[in-house]
Design a protein around this motif. Structure first.
Motif, PDB file in Angstrom:
ATOM      1  N   SER A   4       0.827  -1.201   0.000  1.00 47.08           N
ATOM      2  CA  SER A   4       0.000   0.000   0.000  1.00 47.08           C
ATOM      3  C   SER A   4       0.865   1.256   0.000  1.00 47.08           C
ATOM      4  N   ALA A  40     -11.399   6.338   1.557  1.00 47.35           N
ATOM      5  CA  ALA A  40     -10.720   5.375   2.428  1.00 47.35           C
ATOM      6  C   ALA A  40     -11.471   5.163   3.735  1.00 47.35           C
ATOM      7  N   ALA A  45     -13.906   0.752   1.172  1.00 48.80           N
ATOM      8  CA  ALA A  45     -12.443   0.692   1.232  1.00 48.80           C
ATOM      9  C   ALA A  45     -11.894  -0.735   1.275  1.00 48.80           C
ATOM     10  N   PRO A  46     -12.448  -1.658   2.056  1.00 49.34           N
ATOM     11  CA  PRO A  46     -11.894  -3.021   2.053  1.00 49.34           C
ATOM     12  C   PRO A  46     -12.005  -3.713   0.688  1.00 49.34           C
ATOM     13  N   HIS A  49      -9.307  -2.264  -1.505  1.00 52.27           N
ATOM     14  CA  HIS A  49      -8.015  -2.804  -1.078  1.00 52.27           C
ATOM     15  C   HIS A  49      -7.836  -4.244  -1.565  1.00 52.27           C
ATOM     16  N   ASP A  50      -8.884  -5.062  -1.443  1.00 54.42           N
ATOM     17  CA  ASP A  50      -8.820  -6.440  -1.914  1.00 54.42           C
ATOM     18  C   ASP A  50      -8.632  -6.499  -3.430  1.00 54.42           C
ATOM     19  N   LEU A  52      -7.126  -4.205  -5.309  1.00 59.48           N
ATOM     20  CA  LEU A  52      -5.737  -3.833  -5.590  1.00 59.48           C
ATOM     21  C   LEU A  52      -4.776  -4.969  -5.247  1.00 59.48           C
ATOM     22  N   ASP A  53      -5.045  -5.682  -4.153  1.00 58.22           N
ATOM     23  CA  ASP A  53      -4.215  -6.832  -3.801  1.00 58.22           C
ATOM     24  C   ASP A  53      -4.295  -7.912  -4.872  1.00 58.22           C
TER      25      ASP A  53
END
Length: 64
Positions: A4, A40, A45-46, A49-50, A52-53
């Motif tokens: 991140s 964010a 947001a989660p 984030h997932d 992008l991961d």
């Protein structure tokens, strides 16, 4: 966490290049930064984030 921070640095560089190149004006950049900051803190947001991961893990598996 390391990923991140890397993404933040890359996005900051892209933002700086766009501003200096004249493709993005300061008010629009400020709106983009504030949008990301407030996004964010939302419930979305989660999932972002997932996502992008997932993208980064897929890209890291590509053999050069």
């Amino acid at each position: 966490m390391q990923l991140s921070i890397s993404a933040i640095v890359i996005l900051a560089i892209v933002l700086a290049v766009l501003i200096r190149g004249g493709h993005l004006k300061w008010p629009a950049a400020l709106v983009a930064v504030l949008f990301g900051f407030f996004l964010a803190g939302t419930t979305v947001a989660p999932q972002i984030h997932d996502g992008l991961d997932g993208v980064t893990s897929t890209v890291s598996k590509i053999n050069p």
